[in-house]
Design an enzyme around this catalytic site. Structure first.
Site, PDB file in Angstrom:
ATOM      1  N   CYS A   3       0.856  -1.193   0.000  1.00 27.56           N
ATOM      2  CA  CYS A   3       0.000   0.000   0.000  1.00 27.56           C
ATOM      3  C   CYS A   3       0.892   1.243   0.000  1.00 27.56           C
ATOM      4  CB  CYS A   3      -0.912  -0.019   1.224  1.00 27.56           C
ATOM      5  SG  CYS A   3      -1.819   1.521   1.452  1.00 27.56           S
ATOM      6  N   CYS A   6       0.461   3.512   3.095  1.00 29.48           N
ATOM      7  CA  CYS A   6       1.122   2.948   4.282  1.00 29.48           C
ATOM      8  C   CYS A   6       2.624   3.210   4.205  1.00 29.48           C
ATOM      9  CB  CYS A   6       0.864   1.449   4.402  1.00 29.48           C
ATOM     10  SG  CYS A   6      -0.763   1.024   5.073  1.00 29.48           S
ATOM     11  N   ASP A  29      -0.336  16.307  -2.698  1.00 28.83           N
ATOM     12  CA  ASP A  29      -0.634  15.362  -3.772  1.00 28.83           C
ATOM     13  C   ASP A  29       0.430  15.507  -4.868  1.00 28.83           C
ATOM     14  OD1 ASP A  29      -3.527  13.831  -4.746  1.00 28.83           O
ATOM     15  OD2 ASP A  29      -1.976  14.203  -6.253  1.00 28.83           O
ATOM     16  N   HIS A  45      -3.981   1.626   8.339  1.00 23.05           N
ATOM     17  CA  HIS A  45      -4.642   1.314   7.074  1.00 23.05           C
ATOM     18  C   HIS A  45      -6.142   1.100   7.258  1.00 23.05           C
ATOM     19  CE1 HIS A  45      -4.699  -0.136   2.890  1.00 23.05           C
ATOM     20  NE2 HIS A  45      -5.673  -0.933   3.320  1.00 23.05           N
ATOM     21  N   ASN A  85     -13.027   9.879  -2.535  1.00 21.57           N
ATOM     22  CA  ASN A  85     -13.481   8.943  -3.557  1.00 21.57           C
ATOM     23  C   ASN A  85     -13.507   7.553  -2.944  1.00 21.57           C
ATOM     24  OD1 ASN A  85     -13.536  10.998  -5.539  1.00 21.57           O
ATOM     25  ND2 ASN A  85     -11.327  10.777  -5.859  1.00 21.57           N
ATOM     26  N   GLY A  91     -13.784   6.582  -8.583  1.00 23.49           N
ATOM     27  CA  GLY A  91     -12.438   6.984  -8.976  1.00 23.49           C
ATOM     28  C   GLY A  91     -11.379   6.805  -7.911  1.00 23.49           C
ATOM     29  N   THR A  93      -8.312   5.407  -6.606  1.00 22.42           N
ATOM     30  CA  THR A  93      -7.191   4.658  -7.192  1.00 22.42           C
ATOM     31  C   THR A  93      -6.263   4.091  -6.126  1.00 22.42           C
ATOM     32  OG1 THR A  93      -5.894   6.689  -7.449  1.00 22.42           O
ATOM     33  CG2 THR A  93      -7.224   5.995  -9.333  1.00 22.42           C
ATOM     34  N   HIS A  98      -8.338   8.289   2.057  1.00 23.32           N
ATOM     35  CA  HIS A  98      -7.682   9.605   2.053  1.00 23.32           C
ATOM     36  C   HIS A  98      -8.711  10.657   1.702  1.00 23.32           C
ATOM     37  CE1 HIS A  98      -7.304   7.671  -1.884  1.00 23.32           C
ATOM     38  NE2 HIS A  98      -7.463   8.866  -2.417  1.00 23.32           N
TER      39      HIS A  98
END
Ligand code: 5GP
Ligand code: ZN
Length: 112
Positions: A3, A6, A29, A45, A85, A91, A93, A98
């Site tokens: 991940c 993580c 981002d 997580h 999302n 969407g 991904t 988050h």
């Protein structure tokens, strides 16, 4: 578990950190969609908003306290948008929950 968030939380992958405490991390981002585009995550997580439950929801309210603090510290006085999302059709991904905190431009509604 493979991940990326993580790995950002434990320092394996670098990120430009905006805020950090014991349970929450915020970082810029990689592909900003607004002049300010910050991702706010729990360090532990949680796969998505569909996985929030009584056992793990305390960190989610803390995330919104952190969002308010970041907005104040960065003078997002004209407003900001918070986006989550959840799931493929929305969407999502990265399958580590988050919240996108975006500011610095006007936003349209409804989001596409
Ligand atoms: P999603 O599409 O899951 O809601 O959002 C994932 C976000 O993570 C995207 O805006 C994408 O640009 C960002 N992202 C993906 N990989 C990385 C990374 O390695 N570092 C950072 N800082 N952001 C990432
Ligand atoms: Zn994760």
């Amino acid at each position: 578990m493979d991940c990326i968030f993580c790995k950002i939380a434990n320092g394996e992958i670098p990120a430009t950190k905006v805020y950090e405490d014991d349970t929450v991390l915020a970082f810029n981002d990689l592909e900003p969609q607004a002049p300010s585009h910050i991702l706010v995550i729990p360090k532990a997580h949680i796969a998505s908003a569909a996985d929030i439950a009584p056992e793990n929801s305390a960190v989610i309210s803390h995330i919104f306290e952190v969002i308010a603090k970041i907005a104040k510290d960065n003078n997002f006085n004209d407003g900001f948008r918070v986006v989550n999302n959840c799931g493929d059709s929305a969407g999502q991904t990265v399958k580590h929950i988050h919240f996108h905190l975006m500011a610095g431009r006007d936003f349209t509604w409804p989001a596409g």
